[in-house]
Design a protein around this motif. Structure first.
Motif, PDB file in Angstrom:
ATOM      1  N   ASP A 237      -7.928   1.207  -2.403  1.00 51.28           N
ATOM      2  CA  ASP A 237      -6.786   1.462  -3.289  1.00 51.28           C
ATOM      3  C   ASP A 237      -7.097   2.648  -4.204  1.00 51.28           C
ATOM      4  O   ASP A 237      -8.049   2.592  -4.992  1.00 51.28           O
ATOM      5  CB  ASP A 237      -6.505   0.206  -4.120  1.00 51.28           C
TER       6      ASP A 237
ATOM      7  N   TRP B  51       1.190   3.803  -1.945  1.00 47.46           N
ATOM      8  CA  TRP B  51       0.311   4.166  -3.049  1.00 47.46           C
ATOM      9  C   TRP B  51       1.032   4.944  -4.148  1.00 47.46           C
ATOM     10  O   TRP B  51       0.735   4.748  -5.337  1.00 47.46           O
ATOM     11  CB  TRP B  51      -0.893   4.944  -2.546  1.00 47.46           C
TER      12      TRP B  51
ATOM     13  N   ASP C 219       0.817  -1.214   0.000  1.00 50.40           N
ATOM     14  CA  ASP C 219       0.000   0.000   0.000  1.00 50.40           C
ATOM     15  C   ASP C 219       0.855   1.270   0.000  1.00 50.40           C
ATOM     16  O   ASP C 219       0.417   2.310   0.504  1.00 50.40           O
ATOM     17  CB  ASP C 219      -0.984  -0.004   1.164  1.00 50.40           C
TER      18      ASP C 219
END
Length: 318
Positions: A125, A56, A54
């Motif tokens: 996400d 991102w 994660d």
């Protein structure tokens, strides 16, 4: 009434560029996975995205680069057939459709549907929303772009690439306003830099806004086509912006952000145009061979030649 669709970030009029810029930048793991994908070994991409987790900004960077590879679409489909529950396979397929849609090789609605399906299945996400922003930055209305940016910020407040896309789009508003120091692109960039953590690379965003606004003004004939001949980087406000960004870099520079070289190219370009050769030289040393097309291509230049000329001049070779 919405303005006509703008060009994608950094796109200039078609001309022959013989130098290939690698969007992977200095991510060697990404380069290796992309090579494996071209050979049909999508398991290497699966492993790469699993280790990315994660993070991102890094996830968006890696998936976007992989999605641009010629083999991305067929091998993403192969991967999805083998592992129909794989979120990463669905994401790569969706982003590959986005990139094909942006070059006219796929229906935009098909790319939108694929991104929306991933977003619905994996709501935490931001990357599928980022895929939609990549698409609508070029094809969508201003309302589309703002809405998608908000969705991304809900999931990752400091999404680096999304902020760059917003700056590029906002810079295209009101070209007729010329050198308006109160233009909304500057307000947005300053706001984003101020609300981010002290060590966030969004501190460079006001410099990006300055370059993107130059791109628009030069294309409209309101600035010289040679950025060094422009006064765009030498006014009082511009100098304040460049100094703040350079000071931030001196204090906070870190090597781990996946798109730091994008920021360094914008900052080196600004310092060179400002006439601060020693500061530009320090940045060119950090960039090495990792030039990026934007902003060296602005407004319609050969980015490789522009980068080399600026680097040679700053380093005393020209």
């Amino acid at each position: 009434m919405s303005p006509p669709p703008p060009p994608p970030l950094g796109r200039t009029r078609k001309r022959a560029h013989h130098h290939a810029f690698d969007p992977a930048l200095d991510d060697t793991e990404l380069v290796a996975a992309r090579t494996a994908l071209a050979q049909g070994r999508w398991t290497a991409v699966r492993a790469l995205l699993a280790t990315t987790g994660d993070d991102w900004d890094r996830r968006a960077h890696r998936v976007t680069v992989l999605a641009q590879a010629p083999a991305a679409l067929p091998w993403a489909r192969e991967w999805q057939v083998a592992e129909p529950e794989s979120a990463a396979a669905a994401l790569l397929l969706a982003l590959a459709l986005v990139h094909r849609a942006l070059v006219g090789k796929e229906r935009p609605e098909r790319a939108r549907e694929a991104c929306r399906a991933v977003a619905a299945a994996h709501p935490e996400d931001p990357t599928s929303w980022f895929g939609l922003l990549l698409l609508e930055r070029t094809l969508g209305t201003e309302e589309d772009v703002v809405r998608l940016f908000d969705e991304i910020r809900l999931r990752h407040r400091d999404h680096h690439h999304a902020h760059h896309l917003m700056v590029a789009r906002l810079a295209e508003r009101r070209a007729e306003a010329g050198q308006d120091p109160l233009h909304e692109v500057y307000d947005f960039a300053n706001w984003a830099a101020e609300q981010a953590p002290a060590d966030s690379p969004l501190a460079i965003l006001p410099v990006v806004a300055h370059a993107e606004r130059y791109r628009v003004l030069a294309a409209a004939g309101q600035e010289p086509a040679d950025p060094v001949a422009s006064g765009h980087w030498v006014g009082r406000r511009a100098r304040q912006v460049m100094k703040a960004a350079f000071d931030w870099w001196l204090e906070w520079e870190h090597d781990e952000h996946p798109r730091r070289l994008v920021d360094l190219n914008f900052l080196a370009h600004a310092k060179f145009c400002e006439g601060r050769g020693a500061e530009a030289a320090a940045l060119f040393h950090r960039i090495g061979e990792h030039a990026t097309p934007a902003p060296w291509s602005y407004p319609d230049r050969d980015p490789h030649q522009a980068f080399l000329a600026a680097r040679d001049s700053a380093l005393g070779g020209g």
